[in-house]
Design a protein around this motif. Structure first.
Motif, PDB file in Angstrom:
ATOM      1  N   ARG A 148    -139.526 -34.917  18.180  1.00 47.77           N
ATOM      2  CA  ARG A 148    -140.431 -34.474  17.109  1.00 47.77           C
ATOM      3  C   ARG A 148    -139.810 -35.775  16.712  1.00 47.77           C
ATOM      4  NH1 ARG A 148    -140.423 -28.634  15.212  1.00 47.77           N
ATOM      5  NH2 ARG A 148    -139.952 -28.051  17.175  1.00 47.77           N
ATOM      6  N   ARG A 149    -141.327 -35.458  15.338  1.00 51.01           N
ATOM      7  CA  ARG A 149    -141.389 -36.794  14.860  1.00 51.01           C
ATOM      8  C   ARG A 149    -141.330 -36.313  13.161  1.00 51.01           C
ATOM      9  NH1 ARG A 149    -145.575 -41.202  16.197  1.00 51.01           N
ATOM     10  NH2 ARG A 149    -145.962 -41.124  13.930  1.00 51.01           N
ATOM     11  N   PHE A 150    -140.515 -36.746  12.646  1.00 49.19           N
ATOM     12  CA  PHE A 150    -141.038 -36.570  11.265  1.00 49.19           C
ATOM     13  C   PHE A 150    -141.060 -37.719   9.580  1.00 49.19           C
ATOM     14  CE2 PHE A 150    -137.684 -34.057  13.121  1.00 49.19           C
ATOM     15  CZ  PHE A 150    -137.920 -33.067  13.118  1.00 49.19           C
ATOM     16  N   ARG A 151    -141.765 -37.204   8.781  1.00 54.50           N
ATOM     17  CA  ARG A 151    -142.527 -38.280   8.607  1.00 54.50           C
ATOM     18  C   ARG A 151    -141.951 -37.749   7.337  1.00 54.50           C
ATOM     19  NH1 ARG A 151    -146.350 -41.490   8.902  1.00 54.50           N
ATOM     20  NH2 ARG A 151    -147.515 -40.205  10.526  1.00 54.50           N
ATOM     21  N   PHE A 152    -141.459 -39.049   6.150  1.00 54.33           N
ATOM     22  CA  PHE A 152    -141.067 -38.463   4.765  1.00 54.33           C
ATOM     23  C   PHE A 152    -141.652 -39.014   3.555  1.00 54.33           C
ATOM     24  CE2 PHE A 152    -137.390 -38.305   7.800  1.00 54.33           C
ATOM     25  CZ  PHE A 152    -137.196 -37.143   7.231  1.00 54.33           C
ATOM     26  N   PRO A 153    -141.779 -38.564   2.581  1.00 57.71           N
ATOM     27  CA  PRO A 153    -142.843 -39.014   1.894  1.00 57.71           C
ATOM     28  C   PRO A 153    -141.989 -39.988   0.466  1.00 57.71           C
ATOM     29  CG  PRO A 153    -141.818 -37.000   0.746  1.00 57.71           C
ATOM     30  CD  PRO A 153    -140.919 -36.915   2.676  1.00 57.71           C
ATOM     31  N   LYS A 154    -141.086 -40.236   0.807  1.00 57.44           N
ATOM     32  CA  LYS A 154    -140.294 -41.113  -0.106  1.00 57.44           C
ATOM     33  C   LYS A 154    -139.243 -43.000   0.801  1.00 57.44           C
ATOM     34  CE  LYS A 154    -138.122 -38.273  -3.710  1.00 57.44           C
ATOM     35  NZ  LYS A 154    -137.030 -37.461  -4.715  1.00 57.44           N
ATOM     36  N   ALA A 155    -139.379 -44.028   0.288  1.00 61.12           N
ATOM     37  CA  ALA A 155    -138.851 -45.327   0.790  1.00 61.12           C
ATOM     38  C   ALA A 155    -137.312 -44.183   0.697  1.00 61.12           C
ATOM     39  CB  ALA A 155    -138.599 -45.886  -0.111  1.00 61.12           C
ATOM     40  N   VAL A 156    -136.463 -44.869   2.110  1.00 61.15           N
ATOM     41  CA  VAL A 156    -135.252 -44.646   2.492  1.00 61.15           C
ATOM     42  C   VAL A 156    -134.561 -46.173   3.035  1.00 61.15           C
ATOM     43  CG1 VAL A 156    -133.897 -43.584   4.541  1.00 61.15           C
ATOM     44  CG2 VAL A 156    -136.247 -42.103   4.060  1.00 61.15           C
ATOM     45  N   ALA A 157    -133.490 -45.771   2.807  1.00 60.71           N
ATOM     46  CA  ALA A 157    -132.804 -46.681   3.388  1.00 60.71           C
ATOM     47  C   ALA A 157    -132.374 -47.182   4.214  1.00 60.71           C
ATOM     48  CB  ALA A 157    -131.229 -46.867   2.171  1.00 60.71           C
ATOM     49  N   ASP A 158    -133.179 -47.720   5.358  1.00 59.57           N
ATOM     50  CA  ASP A 158    -133.589 -47.614   6.524  1.00 59.57           C
ATOM     51  C   ASP A 158    -132.402 -48.564   7.488  1.00 59.57           C
ATOM     52  OD1 ASP A 158    -133.752 -49.735   6.085  1.00 59.57           O
ATOM     53  OD2 ASP A 158    -135.362 -50.309   7.621  1.00 59.57           O
ATOM     54  N   ASP A 159    -131.184 -49.025   6.807  1.00 61.69           N
ATOM     55  CA  ASP A 159    -130.365 -49.883   6.787  1.00 61.69           C
ATOM     56  C   ASP A 159    -128.862 -48.395   6.670  1.00 61.69           C
ATOM     57  OD1 ASP A 159    -131.173 -52.099   8.125  1.00 61.69           O
ATOM     58  OD2 ASP A 159    -130.671 -53.075   6.454  1.00 61.69           O
ATOM     59  N   ASP A 160    -129.134 -47.320   6.411  1.00 61.03           N
ATOM     60  CA  ASP A 160    -127.959 -46.492   5.714  1.00 61.03           C
ATOM     61  C   ASP A 160    -128.339 -45.353   6.434  1.00 61.03           C
ATOM     62  OD1 ASP A 160    -126.893 -48.775   4.253  1.00 61.03           O
ATOM     63  OD2 ASP A 160    -127.825 -48.041   2.782  1.00 61.03           O
ATOM     64  N   ILE A 161    -129.193 -44.799   6.856  1.00 65.15           N
ATOM     65  CA  ILE A 161    -129.703 -44.172   8.276  1.00 65.15           C
ATOM     66  C   ILE A 161    -128.315 -43.723   9.162  1.00 65.15           C
ATOM     67  CG2 ILE A 161    -130.928 -42.837   9.556  1.00 65.15           C
ATOM     68  CD1 ILE A 161    -133.353 -44.311   8.280  1.00 65.15           C
ATOM     69  N   THR A 162    -127.876 -42.233   8.631  1.00 60.83           N
ATOM     70  CA  THR A 162    -126.043 -42.151   9.602  1.00 60.83           C
ATOM     71  C   THR A 162    -127.566 -41.117  10.600  1.00 60.83           C
ATOM     72  OG1 THR A 162    -125.096 -40.585   8.036  1.00 60.83           O
ATOM     73  CG2 THR A 162    -124.500 -43.142   8.188  1.00 60.83           C
ATOM     74  N   ALA A 163    -126.480 -40.435  11.750  1.00 56.35           N
ATOM     75  CA  ALA A 163    -126.785 -39.716  12.610  1.00 56.35           C
ATOM     76  C   ALA A 163    -125.304 -38.960  13.231  1.00 56.35           C
ATOM     77  CB  ALA A 163    -127.624 -39.595  13.720  1.00 56.35           C
ATOM     78  N   GLU A 164    -125.198 -37.738  13.647  1.00 50.97           N
ATOM     79  CA  GLU A 164    -124.196 -37.282  13.960  1.00 50.97           C
ATOM     80  C   GLU A 164    -124.168 -35.597  15.322  1.00 50.97           C
ATOM     81  OE1 GLU A 164    -121.072 -36.716  10.748  1.00 50.97           O
ATOM     82  OE2 GLU A 164    -121.207 -38.576  10.270  1.00 50.97           O
ATOM     83  N   TYR A 165    -123.252 -36.018  16.095  1.00 51.44           N
ATOM     84  CA  TYR A 165    -123.772 -34.831  16.859  1.00 51.44           C
ATOM     85  C   TYR A 165    -122.208 -34.077  17.059  1.00 51.44           C
ATOM     86  CZ  TYR A 165    -125.286 -32.501  20.748  1.00 51.44           C
ATOM     87  OH  TYR A 165    -125.770 -31.490  21.735  1.00 51.44           O
ATOM     88  N   HIS A 166    -122.191 -33.023  16.532  1.00 46.78           N
ATOM     89  CA  HIS A 166    -120.757 -32.029  16.560  1.00 46.78           C
ATOM     90  C   HIS A 166    -121.557 -30.393  17.106  1.00 46.78           C
ATOM     91  CE1 HIS A 166    -118.508 -34.654  15.566  1.00 46.78           C
ATOM     92  NE2 HIS A 166    -119.278 -34.714  14.045  1.00 46.78           N
TER      93      HIS A 166
END
Length: 123
Positions: free
Chosen positions: A80-98
Motif C-alpha cells: 500500500r502507498r499513502f500520500r500525506f497532505p502536510k509536511a512530515v518530520a521524516d526523521d521522527d517517523i516510528t513503526a511498531e508491530y504488535h
C-alpha cells in the motif's frame, strides 16, 4: 450524510490519499490525524516484523510485506502507498508491530500546511 458505497473511480485511485479516505468496504487500515501527527494502523495478521518494510519517500509512505510458504508453494504479499497532505518530520517517523497490527506514527512539522489552492464552489 452517508459515505458512498461504491469503490472510488479511477481518477480518485491515482490520488492515493483522498481515495484512501473515502474507500468503503473491506478496509485493512485506519488513518487519522491527531493534533501534531498522523497515525496509521494497518492489519497485517500472520506476518513477522522482519517480513514488513516501511519506507518514506517525499511525502509517500510505502508499506510492503511478503511471506513465502514453501510447504504449500504459496506467497502472501501486501503493498500500500499513502500520500500525506502536510509536511512530515521524516526523521521522527516510528513503526511498531504488535498482534498483527502495524502502527506508524508520522509527526507533522510544526506550522505545516497543505499546499495547493482553494477552489471556489459555485451554485
Amino acid at each position: 450524510m452517508a459515505l458512498p458505497r461504491s469503490t472510488p473511480n479511477s481518477w480518485m485511485q491515482s490520488l492515493d490519499f483522498p481515495s484512501q479516505l473515502f474507500r468503503t468496504g473491506r478496509d485493512d487500515y485506519e488513518l487519522y490525524e491527531e493534533e501534531d501527527e498522523f497515525v496509521l494502523r494497518v492489519e497485517l495478521p500472520g506476518f513477522d516484523p522482519e517480513e514488513i518494510t516501511v519506507a518514506w519517500d517525499e511525502g509517500v509512505l510505502n508499506i510492503a510485506a511478503e511471506q513465502a510458504d514453501e510447504a504449500r508453494n504459496q506467497r502472501k504479499t501486501y503493498h500500500r502507498r499513502f500520500r500525506f497532505p502536510k509536511a512530515v518530520a521524516d526523521d521522527d517517523i516510528t513503526a511498531e508491530y504488535h498482534n498483527g497490527i502495524l502502527e506508524v506514527t508520522l509527526p507533522v512539522v510544526a506550522d505545516a500546511t497543505a499546499t495547493g489552492k482553494q477552489i471556489p464552489v459555485e451554485s
